[in-house]
Design an enzyme around this catalytic site. Structure first.
Site, PDB file in Angstrom:
ATOM      1  N   LYS A 269       0.860  -1.197   0.000  1.00 43.64           N
ATOM      2  CA  LYS A 269       0.000   0.000   0.000  1.00 43.64           C
ATOM      3  C   LYS A 269       0.893   1.243   0.000  1.00 43.64           C
ATOM      4  CE  LYS A 269      -4.344   1.130   2.269  1.00 43.64           C
ATOM      5  NZ  LYS A 269      -5.062   0.991   3.540  1.00 43.64           N
TER       6      LYS A 269
HETATM    7  O1  G3P Z   1      -8.992   2.174   4.561  1.00 46.86           O
HETATM    8  C1  G3P Z   1      -8.937   3.525   4.952  1.00 46.86           C
HETATM    9  C2  G3P Z   1      -9.415   3.713   6.319  1.00 46.86           C
HETATM   10  O2  G3P Z   1      -8.732   2.939   7.272  1.00 46.86           O
HETATM   11  C3  G3P Z   1      -9.557   5.110   6.746  1.00 46.86           C
HETATM   12  O3  G3P Z   1     -10.747   5.143   7.425  1.00 46.86           O
HETATM   13  O4  G3P Z   1     -12.472   5.976   8.923  1.00 46.86           O
HETATM   14  O5  G3P Z   1     -10.047   6.527   9.343  1.00 46.86           O
HETATM   15  O6  G3P Z   1     -11.262   7.562   7.446  1.00 46.86           O
HETATM   16  P1  G3P Z   1     -11.150   6.372   8.340  1.00 46.86           P
END
Ligand code: G3P
Length: 281
Positions: free
Chosen positions: A98
């Site tokens: 990633k």
């Molecule tokens: O896969 C991306 C994710 O982990 C980010 O999520 O909820 O932190 O914006 P969030």
């Protein structure tokens, strides 16, 4: 649409694969930190290699697992991606590296191209890359052209940005934000034309459908809707044609809930007659 779990939590991952609906895993340094903290709080020794081996083994060969680099330059990405791939792909052959689309932090433009260069470097070696932190269709287009097999638009964070910037409304990050945008006086709030996280996903899907871009293995780049935090957002990601949605584990539970399902269950349980119950004794 495939469903990935967006977590490094071993309990969630073990449980998730018993459901028969999980197609892969995505992690990032913040999710790894959360799992480190969870294990440390239980007084368990945290050996990160063991955690990653467990995740990869549990997922197994058919289920890709994204592991993220930690640096901010091309040299970092190439070195760290190689370490991740060489150390862990042997476990189940399912490692995806990633890499952020653009690692610049602050004013410097020095590293602006380093994400793309690193994606291309790995693509040339037939190593699958998940390009992360995508917030525009044009970033997705470049990542795809450079060879990223997965494109990760961060839908929920677009919604956070729009509601923080344009409204005074209190909100929880799991609250639904309309995929069609938030219209006021006939105009939607937008970030350079993007009216919601789901709009970002839809536009990237459209770009990928419009142009014939192939990655090293002959597949089209997959649009992996990330940063999804509630059931309705997942529905909309599916409706606009995301190839994959990566979800926090509790969101899978939320996808199962409907008040009429619960009401129906109550009725069935209440109507069981002794003669029928006897069958099961
Ligand atoms: O896969 C991306 C994710 O982990 C980010 O999520 O909820 O932190 O914006 P969030």
């Amino acid at each position: 649409m495939q469903i990935y779990l967006d977590t490094a939590n071993l309990e969630e991952i073990h449980e998730g694969f018993t459901l028969g609906v999980v197609d892969g895993i995505t992690t990032n340094p913040s999710l790894i930190k959360r799992e480190r903290d969870r294990l440390a709080a239980k007084g368990e020794p945290v050996e990160m290699k063991d955690v990653l081996n467990d995740i990869l083994e549990t997922a197994g060969p058919e289920h890709p697992v994204s592991l993220e680099v930690i640096g901010t330059t091309y040299a970092d990405f190439v070195r760290e991606g190689k370490i991740l791939y060489d150390t862990f792909n042997g476990v189940a052959g399912n490692v995806v590296i990633k890499i952020p689309i653009n690692p610049v932090i602050g004013e410097s433009t020095q590293a602006q191209y380093d994400g793309l260069k690193a994606i291309h470097n790995f693509a040339k070696q037939d190593i699958p890359v998940n390009c992360t932190l995508i917030f525009t269709p044009e970033q997705a287009l470049l990542a795809a052209k450079a060879g990223a097999k997965y494109l990760s638009p961060f839908a929920g964070r677009v919604d956070d940005y729009l509601r923080k910037t344009f409204t005074d409304n209190e909100f929880d990050k799991t609250d639904y934000y309309p995929g069609g945008g938030f219209p006021e006086e006939g105009v939607c709030y937008h970030d350079d034309g993007i009216v919601s996280g789901i709009d970002l996903v839809a536009r990237i899907v459209h770009v990928m459908e419009t142009h014939d871009i192939e990655v090293f293995d002959g597949s089209k780049p997959a649009v992996l809707a990330a940063s999804l935090r509630n059931a309705r957002q997942v529905r909309e990601a599916a409706e606009v044609g995301a190839d994959i949605a990566t979800l926090p584990y509790p969101v899978i539970g939320e996808l199962l809930v409907h008040h009429k399902t619960e009401e129906g269950m109550k009725g069935f349980v209440a109507d069981v007659v002794p003669e029928y119950r006897k069958i099961f004794e």
